[in-house]
Scaffold this active site. Structure first.
Site, PDB file in Angstrom:
ATOM      1  N   HIS A  89      -6.838  12.800  -4.752  1.00 18.71           N
ATOM      2  CA  HIS A  89      -6.568  13.774  -3.689  1.00 18.71           C
ATOM      3  C   HIS A  89      -5.112  13.723  -3.229  1.00 18.71           C
ATOM      4  O   HIS A  89      -4.703  14.512  -2.386  1.00 18.71           O
ATOM      5  CB  HIS A  89      -7.563  13.631  -2.521  1.00 18.71           C
ATOM      6  CG  HIS A  89      -7.266  12.536  -1.558  1.00 18.71           C
ATOM      7  ND1 HIS A  89      -7.830  11.285  -1.627  1.00 18.71           N
ATOM      8  CD2 HIS A  89      -6.443  12.508  -0.483  1.00 18.71           C
ATOM      9  CE1 HIS A  89      -7.377  10.550  -0.627  1.00 18.71           C
ATOM     10  NE2 HIS A  89      -6.539  11.262   0.077  1.00 18.71           N
ATOM     11  N   ASP A 141     -12.122   9.746  -7.247  1.00 17.23           N
ATOM     12  CA  ASP A 141     -10.844   9.964  -6.561  1.00 17.23           C
ATOM     13  C   ASP A 141      -9.809   8.957  -7.075  1.00 17.23           C
ATOM     14  O   ASP A 141      -9.484   7.972  -6.406  1.00 17.23           O
ATOM     15  CB  ASP A 141     -11.058   9.829  -5.040  1.00 17.23           C
ATOM     16  CG  ASP A 141      -9.863  10.324  -4.242  1.00 17.23           C
ATOM     17  OD1 ASP A 141      -8.932  10.887  -4.854  1.00 17.23           O
ATOM     18  OD2 ASP A 141      -9.865  10.127  -3.008  1.00 17.23           O
ATOM     19  N   GLY A 174      -2.327   8.714   5.235  1.00 19.83           N
ATOM     20  CA  GLY A 174      -1.066   8.245   4.648  1.00 19.83           C
ATOM     21  C   GLY A 174      -1.237   6.977   3.830  1.00 19.83           C
ATOM     22  O   GLY A 174      -0.359   6.596   3.063  1.00 19.83           O
ATOM     23  N   SER A 220      -3.890   6.588   1.822  1.00 16.76           N
ATOM     24  CA  SER A 220      -4.651   6.969   0.633  1.00 16.76           C
ATOM     25  C   SER A 220      -3.906   6.610  -0.639  1.00 16.76           C
ATOM     26  O   SER A 220      -2.682   6.719  -0.697  1.00 16.76           O
ATOM     27  CB  SER A 220      -4.854   8.480   0.613  1.00 16.76           C
ATOM     28  OG  SER A 220      -5.944   8.793   1.391  1.00 16.76           O
TER      29      SER A 220
HETATM   30  N1  ARG Z   1      -7.720  10.417   3.211  1.00 19.50           N
HETATM   31  C1  ARG Z   1      -6.745   9.610   3.865  1.00 19.50           C
HETATM   32  C2  ARG Z   1      -5.378   9.843   3.272  1.00 19.50           C
HETATM   33  O1  ARG Z   1      -5.195  10.835   2.587  1.00 19.50           O
HETATM   34  C3  ARG Z   1      -7.110   8.155   3.858  1.00 19.50           C
HETATM   35  C4  ARG Z   1      -8.153   7.934   4.828  1.00 19.50           C
HETATM   36  C5  ARG Z   1      -8.605   6.558   4.900  1.00 19.50           C
HETATM   37  N2  ARG Z   1      -9.280   6.534   6.158  1.00 19.50           N
HETATM   38  C6  ARG Z   1      -9.963   5.534   6.624  1.00 19.50           C
HETATM   39  N3  ARG Z   1     -10.459   5.642   7.819  1.00 19.50           N
HETATM   40  N4  ARG Z   1     -10.142   4.437   5.919  1.00 19.50           N
HETATM   41  O2  ARG Z   1      -4.427   9.165   3.571  1.00 19.50           O
END
Ligand code: ARG
Length: 260
Positions: free
Chosen positions: A66, A112, A206, A208
């Site tokens: 993603h 992912d 951030g 991810s």
């Molecule tokens: N989807 C988020 C990103 O693009 C990461 C989220 C991780 N969140 C969490 N609560 N562990 O950075």
């Protein structure tokens, strides 16, 4: 003589504690000792870090699917502590090729995982190193201690200037699923939660794509969290697990695409 000895003993400690300019306290984390995550990559757009990743081969970074940005101005910074300012240890690349896992599904969040081919070869040194893929295909048992790092949002609500890390514990998938109506938590995912009940620890926006290291092995990739926010005591963060099929795909992709 004894004072010399003392100075010698203290010298390395002083070296390990450089000034942390502007860096205060991921969620519930701490600033890492600079360059202690030498395989860590910052994926940036306009100088701000949108995702993390790990250097797995001299020209390849492993991150989350993603995180596919497909914009020419995206850069990958290796060897960084403060990724958004120029540091002499940094090596900066553009993305030559995005290789998301072919069956990545945005809504189920399954698969992912993505490889980025850099437009050059990283020089391995004290600040830039590759992270070995796991040598075991076994699942990570609930209760296993893990750590995660990133330049993502901290409890202040803003991204961190300096790389931060935090400690987490693997949660069983059933408990994890009970906190998520959807998507389905599959065996290709790992869930991890702050180890103490009252300390909020988590990855956040951030972070991810960054590596989850469990018992000293590269085990997962930051994928998603609860839609209600980061660091919620009841909602573990979800990570793509480095399963056999992903490891095979990584090895195959890299070896088929090696430059002559
Ligand atoms: N989807 C988020 C990103 O693009 C990461 C989220 C991780 N969140 C969490 N609560 N562990 O950075």
């Amino acid at each position: 003589m004894t004072s010399h000895l003392l100075a010698l003993l203290l010298f390395p400690i002083a070296l390990n504690l450089p000034p942390r300019y502007g860096c205060t306290e991921i969620i519930g984390g701490r600033v890492v000792s600079p360059h202690s995550w030498p395989y860590m990559a910052a994926i940036q757009r306009e100088n701000s870090t949108v995702c993390g990743g790990a250097l797995v081969e001299k020209q390849w970074v492993l991150t989350a699917a993603h995180c596919e940005l497909n914009e020419p101005e995206v850069r990958v910074v290796l060897g960084a502590h403060q990724a958004s300012i120029a540091e002499k240890e940094q090596q900066i690349f553009k993305v030559m090729r995005y290789v998301p896992y072919p069956q990545f599904d945005r809504s189920s969040k399954e698969n992912d995982i993505m490889l980025l081919k850099l437009n050059g070869v990283a020089k391995r040194n004290k600040y830039v190193q590759t992270l070995c893929l796991p040598d075991s295909y076994e699942d990570i048992k609930p209760g296993t201690m893990c750590k995660v790092a990133g330049w993502g949002v901290t409890s202040s609500g803003k991204p961190s200037k300096c790389l931060q890390e935090t400690t987490l514990k693997i949660v069983d998938r059933k408990t994890c699923q009970s906190k998520y109506k959807n998507p389905k938590i599959t065996s290709n995912m790992l869930c991890a939660l702050g180890k103490k009940l009252h300390s909020k620890r988590d990855a956040c926006q951030g972070d991810s794509g960054g590596p989850l290291i469990c018992a000293d092995q590269y085990s997962g990739i930051v994928s998603f969290g609860s839609g209600k926010g980061c660091g919620r005591r009841d909602a573990p963060g979800v990570y793509t697990r480095l399963t056999e099929k992903y490891i095979d795909w990584i090895k195959k992709t890299i070896s088929h695409d090696r430059d002559p």
